[in-house]
Design an enzyme around this catalytic site. Sequence first.
Site, PDB file in Angstrom:
ATOM      1  N   ASP A  18      35.472  42.638  48.859  1.00 20.73           N
ATOM      2  CA  ASP A  18      34.489  42.947  47.821  1.00 20.73           C
ATOM      3  C   ASP A  18      34.069  41.650  47.172  1.00 20.73           C
ATOM      4  OD1 ASP A  18      35.460  42.899  44.615  1.00 20.73           O
ATOM      5  OD2 ASP A  18      37.064  42.716  46.089  1.00 20.73           O
TER       6      ASP A  18
ATOM      7  N   ASP B 269      48.211  43.072  37.463  1.00 20.96           N
ATOM      8  CA  ASP B 269      48.777  41.764  37.799  1.00 20.96           C
ATOM      9  C   ASP B 269      48.209  40.692  36.888  1.00 20.96           C
ATOM     10  OD1 ASP B 269      46.167  41.904  38.809  1.00 20.96           O
ATOM     11  OD2 ASP B 269      46.579  40.416  40.356  1.00 20.96           O
TER      12      ASP B 269
ATOM     13  N   ASP C 132      39.668  48.184  40.622  1.00 22.32           N
ATOM     14  CA  ASP C 132      40.488  47.038  40.257  1.00 22.32           C
ATOM     15  C   ASP C 132      41.243  47.411  38.986  1.00 22.32           C
ATOM     16  OD1 ASP C 132      41.624  44.592  39.943  1.00 22.32           O
ATOM     17  OD2 ASP C 132      39.762  43.493  39.634  1.00 22.32           O
ATOM     18  N   SER C 133      42.357  46.748  38.750  1.00 21.37           N
ATOM     19  CA  SER C 133      43.207  47.109  37.615  1.00 21.37           C
ATOM     20  C   SER C 133      42.725  46.531  36.291  1.00 21.37           C
ATOM     21  CB  SER C 133      44.630  46.615  37.865  1.00 21.37           C
ATOM     22  OG  SER C 133      44.662  45.197  37.869  1.00 21.37           O
ATOM     23  N   GLY C 134      41.756  45.606  36.354  1.00 22.53           N
ATOM     24  CA  GLY C 134      41.324  44.926  35.145  1.00 22.53           C
ATOM     25  C   GLY C 134      42.062  43.630  34.901  1.00 22.53           C
ATOM     26  N   GLY C 135      43.036  43.318  35.755  1.00 19.44           N
ATOM     27  CA  GLY C 135      43.811  42.085  35.581  1.00 19.44           C
ATOM     28  C   GLY C 135      42.947  40.842  35.613  1.00 19.44           C
ATOM     29  N   TYR C 136      41.990  40.805  36.534  1.00 20.42           N
ATOM     30  CA  TYR C 136      41.118  39.624  36.626  1.00 20.42           C
ATOM     31  C   TYR C 136      40.226  39.502  35.398  1.00 20.42           C
ATOM     32  CZ  TYR C 136      37.730  36.247  38.288  1.00 20.42           C
ATOM     33  OH  TYR C 136      36.930  35.135  38.387  1.00 20.42           O
TER      34      TYR C 136
END
Length: 376
Positions: A271, A146, A92-96
């Site tokens: 996931d 995002d 994951d990009s870490g955005g969440y």
Amino acid sequence: MEFELIATDPETGARAGLLHTAHGTIETPIFMPVGTVGSVKAVMQEQLKQDVKAQIILGNTYHLYLRPGTEILEKAGGLHKFNGWDKPILTDSGGYQVFSLSANRKLKEEGALFQSHIDGSRHLFTPESVMDIQRSIGADIVMAFDECTPYPCEYNDAKKSMEMTHRWLARCFQRFNETEPKYGYEQSLFPIVQGSTYKDLRIQSAEFAASMEADGNAIGGLSVGEPEQDMYEMCELVTGILPKTKPRYLMGVGTPWNILECIGLGVDMFDCVMPTRNGRNGMLFTTEGVINIKNKRWADDFSPIDAGLDGGSSNTYTKAYLRHLFAAQEILGLQLASLQNLSFYLHLVKEARKHIIAGDYGKWRREQMEIVKRRL
């Protein structure tokens, strides 16, 4: 990366496919255990392979960037070498995670300025830096940076956020395309569809993501508090737009019934932290229904934890023993419960795949829905 579509269920939009990556082929639909800091909580890599039969796991850019850091990961030769997992990895990009730090972060066009949850230090994530970090991690599949909106979210806020996500996405692809993998194998970048629960925004975002012609696409911003029916509606809308020839990944979802429903809507990858998190709290997902293993009724139940699963700890240990471990606050109890839930999730998607190929997924799903929601 290459995606082969093997079969489509005639009654629903359910798909069975093969996703070929540098670290192996993944059979879809698939559930991906979450290994946020490079480790699936309480589960060793050997158990993931042998008991759970996991085909791909997740890592998280935010957490791995803060600890152990990209310098250590690069010295190790990437996350695969660092944690000993030789199958595919998605990050994951870490955005969440940045979204979840709403009290300690500031968003601007350049990126997201945030404070570390570890030591309070300040950091800036930009689309470019997030691509660089994921190059250092070396995951097979990496996510675009995002902004994830909360639920509920005002229309204008959702629109503004989506538009910035799109601008960030263009920057992600530019950076990704002008850099090279660090460890001798290719990586794939997935865009993330946003737009909250507003149909016109979801359509616009899905079309924009599809226009990037990426190796696959992700659906974000769902399972953040909205009613399940809204999630299904948005998911169906988006999968109707995203390319049929590319895998579709629904991020952070969910319960067994969510997964069964969304497989029928054409989603290929899932996931969620639920299997391990709920397992550590005594909730077991089994082939017979949902169990609270802490209940006294299991104190003298010497049947296997889940006889419906093939081999592994689910057949080796009894419900009475697992309840005893929880009562005694033994760490082994958390481990066995996590193994059970992950094994069940992987079993569920494997069975779904069989019935998609057989052409009777719709009928099988209706039967399974009653079972997975049953409280024992």
